[in-house]
Design a protein around this motif. Structure first.
Motif, mmCIF file in Angstrom:
data_model
loop_
_atom_site.group_PDB
_atom_site.id
_atom_site.type_symbol
_atom_site.label_atom_id
_atom_site.label_comp_id
_atom_site.label_asym_id
_atom_site.label_seq_id
_atom_site.Cartn_x
_atom_site.Cartn_y
_atom_site.Cartn_z
ATOM 1 N N ASP A 43 108.980 6.000 45.598
ATOM 2 C CA ASP A 43 109.967 5.250 46.376
ATOM 3 C C ASP A 43 111.080 4.705 45.496
ATOM 4 O O ASP A 43 112.164 4.422 45.979
ATOM 5 N N LYS A 44 110.767 4.550 44.226
ATOM 6 C CA LYS A 44 111.712 4.011 43.239
ATOM 7 C C LYS A 44 112.314 2.680 43.702
ATOM 8 O O LYS A 44 113.509 2.472 43.700
ATOM 9 N N ARG A 45 111.402 1.777 44.116
ATOM 10 C CA ARG A 45 111.815 0.433 44.527
ATOM 11 C C ARG A 45 110.753 -0.556 44.068
ATOM 12 O O ARG A 45 109.644 -0.185 43.734
ATOM 13 N N ASP A 46 111.112 -1.796 44.056
ATOM 14 C CA ASP A 46 110.177 -2.850 43.684
ATOM 15 C C ASP A 46 109.523 -2.599 42.338
ATOM 16 O O ASP A 46 108.309 -2.653 42.192
ATOM 17 N N TYR A 47 110.336 -2.298 41.342
ATOM 18 C CA TYR A 47 109.815 -2.101 39.987
ATOM 19 C C TYR A 47 109.246 -3.400 39.447
ATOM 20 O O TYR A 47 109.755 -4.480 39.757
ATOM 21 N N PRO A 48 108.200 -3.319 38.616
ATOM 22 C CA PRO A 48 107.737 -4.549 37.961
ATOM 23 C C PRO A 48 108.803 -5.022 36.971
ATOM 24 O O PRO A 48 109.545 -4.212 36.408
ATOM 25 N N ARG A 49 108.887 -6.311 36.771
ATOM 26 C CA ARG A 49 109.874 -6.858 35.834
ATOM 27 C C ARG A 49 109.497 -6.577 34.384
ATOM 28 O O ARG A 49 110.358 -6.523 33.518
ATOM 29 N N THR A 50 108.192 -6.465 34.141
ATOM 30 C CA THR A 50 107.711 -6.169 32.795
ATOM 31 C C THR A 50 106.718 -5.018 32.884
ATOM 32 O O THR A 50 106.321 -4.614 33.979
ATOM 33 N N ASP A 51 106.304 -4.498 31.750
ATOM 34 C CA ASP A 51 105.308 -3.439 31.735
ATOM 35 C C ASP A 51 104.011 -3.933 32.365
ATOM 36 O O ASP A 51 103.653 -5.101 32.236
ATOM 37 N N LEU A 52 103.326 -3.042 33.060
ATOM 38 C CA LEU A 52 102.084 -3.393 33.743
ATOM 39 C C LEU A 52 100.979 -2.465 33.253
ATOM 40 O O LEU A 52 101.072 -1.249 33.409
ATOM 41 N N ASP A 53 99.941 -3.041 32.648
ATOM 42 C CA ASP A 53 98.798 -2.287 32.137
ATOM 43 C C ASP A 53 97.891 -1.932 33.306
ATOM 44 O O ASP A 53 97.118 -2.761 33.786
ATOM 45 N N MET A 54 97.988 -0.709 33.767
ATOM 46 C CA MET A 54 97.243 -0.284 34.943
ATOM 47 C C MET A 54 95.740 -0.215 34.692
ATOM 48 O O MET A 54 94.951 -0.434 35.614
ATOM 49 N N LEU A 55 95.319 0.071 33.473
ATOM 50 C CA LEU A 55 93.896 0.081 33.168
ATOM 51 C C LEU A 55 93.322 -1.322 33.319
ATOM 52 O O LEU A 55 92.274 -1.516 33.937
ATOM 53 N N PHE A 56 94.001 -2.314 32.786
ATOM 54 C CA PHE A 56 93.570 -3.701 32.964
ATOM 55 C C PHE A 56 93.498 -4.045 34.449
ATOM 56 O O PHE A 56 92.523 -4.623 34.927
ATOM 57 N N LEU A 57 94.531 -3.661 35.190
ATOM 58 C CA LEU A 57 94.580 -3.973 36.611
ATOM 59 C C LEU A 57 93.412 -3.363 37.372
ATOM 60 O O LEU A 57 92.736 -4.060 38.137
ATOM 61 N N VAL A 58 93.133 -2.068 37.170
ATOM 62 C CA VAL A 58 92.049 -1.443 37.939
ATOM 63 C C VAL A 58 90.682 -1.979 37.532
ATOM 64 O O VAL A 58 89.784 -2.057 38.374
ATOM 65 N N ARG A 59 90.521 -2.392 36.283
ATOM 66 C CA ARG A 59 89.254 -3.014 35.881
ATOM 67 C C ARG A 59 89.032 -4.313 36.647
ATOM 68 O O ARG A 59 87.929 -4.601 37.125
ATOM 69 N N GLU A 60 90.080 -5.115 36.747
ATOM 70 C CA GLU A 60 89.973 -6.382 37.470
ATOM 71 C C GLU A 60 89.790 -6.146 38.958
ATOM 72 O O GLU A 60 89.012 -6.853 39.616
ATOM 73 N N LEU A 61 90.496 -5.170 39.503
ATOM 74 C CA LEU A 61 90.332 -4.849 40.919
ATOM 75 C C LEU A 61 88.913 -4.391 41.220
ATOM 76 O O LEU A 61 88.349 -4.744 42.262
ATOM 77 N N LYS A 62 88.311 -3.619 40.316
ATOM 78 C CA LYS A 62 86.927 -3.177 40.507
ATOM 79 C C LYS A 62 86.005 -4.387 40.612
ATOM 80 O O LYS A 62 85.170 -4.460 41.514
ATOM 81 N N ASP A 63 86.169 -5.346 39.708
ATOM 82 C CA ASP A 63 85.336 -6.546 39.754
ATOM 83 C C ASP A 63 85.532 -7.296 41.068
ATOM 84 O O ASP A 63 84.576 -7.754 41.685
ATOM 85 N N PHE A 64 86.774 -7.407 41.492
ATOM 86 C CA PHE A 64 87.082 -8.125 42.727
ATOM 87 C C PHE A 64 86.519 -7.404 43.946
ATOM 88 O O PHE A 64 85.824 -7.996 44.771
ATOM 89 N N PHE A 65 86.796 -6.123 44.079
ATOM 90 C CA PHE A 65 86.381 -5.371 45.259
ATOM 91 C C PHE A 65 84.888 -5.045 45.270
ATOM 92 O O PHE A 65 84.359 -4.613 46.292
ATOM 93 N N SER A 66 84.194 -5.285 44.171
ATOM 94 C CA SER A 66 82.744 -5.092 44.128
ATOM 95 C C SER A 66 81.994 -6.172 44.899
ATOM 96 O O SER A 66 80.822 -6.000 45.240
ATOM 97 N N GLU A 67 82.647 -7.257 45.176
ATOM 98 C CA GLU A 67 82.051 -8.392 45.885
ATOM 99 C C GLU A 67 82.149 -8.174 47.395
ATOM 100 O O GLU A 67 82.829 -8.902 48.119
ATOM 101 N N HIS A 68 81.420 -7.195 47.909
ATOM 102 C CA HIS A 68 81.523 -6.819 49.318
ATOM 103 C C HIS A 68 81.187 -7.967 50.261
ATOM 104 O O HIS A 68 81.858 -8.149 51.287
ATOM 105 N N GLU A 69 80.157 -8.745 49.947
ATOM 106 C CA GLU A 69 79.773 -9.849 50.823
ATOM 107 C C GLU A 69 80.866 -10.915 50.872
ATOM 108 O O GLU A 69 81.145 -11.474 51.938
ATOM 109 N N VAL A 70 81.465 -11.192 49.740
ATOM 110 C CA VAL A 70 82.536 -12.193 49.687
ATOM 111 C C VAL A 70 83.737 -11.713 50.496
ATOM 112 O O VAL A 70 84.339 -12.484 51.256
#
Length: 88
Positions: A43-70
């Motif tokens: 889409d080439k829109r809504d660029y991040p203002r700074t570099d974004l470490d996608m590996l860090f992001l998906v690791r954190e998302l995994k921890d968050f989304f693993s909490e199915h009951e929550v």
């Protein structure tokens, strides 16, 4: 032209997502990853203002989304988590 960041470590993030064992967690993490990549590269829109470490992001998302009951309790309207401890 405005300065903006880029998405870093995307290949590593893809490999990390591929090894997530739980299919529900994997699907949620992948949906967020694809949405961000789509916004920035297709889409080439809504660029991040700074570099974004996608590996860090998906690791954190995994921890968050693993909490199915929550997540289920939250979707049912319950205020779950320490952020809500002081609210009445």
């Amino acid at each position: 032209m405005a300065e903006h960041g880029t998405l870093l470590s995307c290949e590593e993030a893809i490999r990390f997502i591929e090894q997530i064992a739980d299919p529900v967690t994997k699907a949620f993490v992948n949906m967020v990853f694809v949405q961000l990549v789509k916004k920035v590269h297709l889409d080439k829109r809504d660029y991040p203002r700074t570099d974004l470490d996608m590996l860090f992001l998906v690791r954190e998302l995994k921890d968050f989304f693993s909490e199915h009951e929550v997540i289920a309790r939250t979707l049912d309207g319950e205020k779950v988590g320490s952020w809500f401890d002081n609210e009445t």
